[in-house]
Design an enzyme around this catalytic site. Structure first.
Site, PDB file in Angstrom:
ATOM      1  N   ASP A  24       0.785  -1.258   0.000  1.00  0.00           N
ATOM      2  CA  ASP A  24       0.000   0.000   0.000  1.00  0.00           C
ATOM      3  C   ASP A  24       0.813   1.303   0.000  1.00  0.00           C
ATOM      4  O   ASP A  24       0.445   2.267   0.710  1.00  0.00           O
ATOM      5  CB  ASP A  24      -0.960   0.024   1.206  1.00  0.00           C
ATOM      6  CG  ASP A  24      -1.943  -1.135   1.204  1.00  0.00           C
ATOM      7  OD1 ASP A  24      -1.912  -1.944   0.269  1.00  0.00           O
ATOM      8  OD2 ASP A  24      -2.740  -1.230   2.168  1.00  0.00           O
ATOM      9  N   LYS A 129      -6.649  -4.843  -3.022  1.00  0.00           N
ATOM     10  CA  LYS A 129      -7.276  -5.475  -1.850  1.00  0.00           C
ATOM     11  C   LYS A 129      -8.308  -4.528  -1.240  1.00  0.00           C
ATOM     12  O   LYS A 129      -8.018  -3.351  -1.031  1.00  0.00           O
ATOM     13  CB  LYS A 129      -6.196  -5.867  -0.832  1.00  0.00           C
ATOM     14  CG  LYS A 129      -5.364  -4.721  -0.287  1.00  0.00           C
ATOM     15  CD  LYS A 129      -4.230  -5.293   0.530  1.00  0.00           C
ATOM     16  CE  LYS A 129      -3.502  -4.298   1.392  1.00  0.00           C
ATOM     17  NZ  LYS A 129      -4.278  -3.474   2.314  1.00  0.00           N
ATOM     18  N   CYS A 162      -2.141  -2.469   7.858  1.00  0.00           N
ATOM     19  CA  CYS A 162      -2.120  -3.402   6.715  1.00  0.00           C
ATOM     20  C   CYS A 162      -0.901  -4.315   6.720  1.00  0.00           C
ATOM     21  O   CYS A 162      -0.989  -5.470   6.287  1.00  0.00           O
ATOM     22  CB  CYS A 162      -2.235  -2.620   5.422  1.00  0.00           C
ATOM     23  SG  CYS A 162      -3.884  -1.875   5.261  1.00  0.00           S
TER      24      CYS A 162
END
Ligand code: C5J
Length: 222
Positions: A24, A129, A162
């Site tokens: 990310d 995701k 995450c």
């Protein structure tokens, strides 16, 4: 085989069955003017990870390691966005709304994209995701399985959200994870410190913690 000085003990791996997983590193989290900053966070804390990740990324590419990037975000129609995630925080401007870099955390919008410094190269898989963990509702596990990957070197943001969720998911699926502490970052340094402590606690209950310098040294010797 390569050996990396890490905690709680050395991490040994074969670059052919180990992938670099970059979580990310998206403009909305990392860049000034993005969603993360709009929420009142200091993005400079996250930007510190860019340069060390870039070094690890370059070295992994040179060695021919599989490199996988992830992005947190949702379909344009928001059909994969749980109401709980949409509503939590009672934000005036939240996921799916128009933000300074396009609709916030919506696939295809500028803010959803990976920062230029870590742009995926042609052929490197990018996993979209909808959740915090990179295994939830994605084909990541199948991709790793089909490529014979058993170990992951994990970088990205944010450490306690995450990154940690993904490491826990990976652990339960039988992957070994090495987290590089200067290549992960959090808006909350105390959360980063706690998350890293948790990962390596009890003999490495979720995995290993190392750093980019020791990883690069180990990889060079592979
Ligand atoms: C968050 C992430 N913090 N990539 N996402 O919501 O950690």
């Amino acid at each position: 085989m390569a050996s990396v000085q890490a905690e709680p003990y050395e991490f040994t791996f074969d670059p052919r069955s180990c992938a670099l997983l970059i979580i990310d590193m998206q403009r909305d989290f990392v860049d000034p003017g993005g969603f993360g900053e709009a929420l009142g966070n200091d993005v400079s804390l996250l930007r510190r990870a860019i340069a060390p990740i870039r070094k690890v990324l370059d070295a992994a590419r040179r060695k021919g390691m599989l490199v996988i990037h992830t992005r947190e975000g949702h379909r344009a129609d928001l059909s994969d966005l749980p109401q709980s995630k949409k509503l939590r925080g009672r934000l005036k401007t939240g996921i799916g709304d128009a933000g300074p870099m396009g609709r916030i955390l919506v696939r295809g919008e500028r803010g959803h994209g990976i920062v230029d410094e870590l742009k995926p190269a042609a052929g490197e898989p990018v996993v979209d995701k909808p959740g915090k963990g990179a295994f939830y509702a994605t084909d990541l596990d199948a991709m790793l399985h089909h490529r014979g990957i058993r170990q992951l070197v994990v970088c990205g943001v944010t450490t306690e959200v995450c990154v940690q969720t993904t490491v826990r998911e990976a652990n339960d699926r039988g992957y070994d994870c090495l987290v590089l502490e200067d290549c992960v970052a959090s808006y909350f340094p105390e959360f980063q410190a706690a998350a890293l402590k948790m990962i390596k606690a009890q003999g490495g209950i979720f995995g290993w913690v190392g750093d980019s310098a020791r990883f690069l040294e180990g990889l060079a010797g592979a």
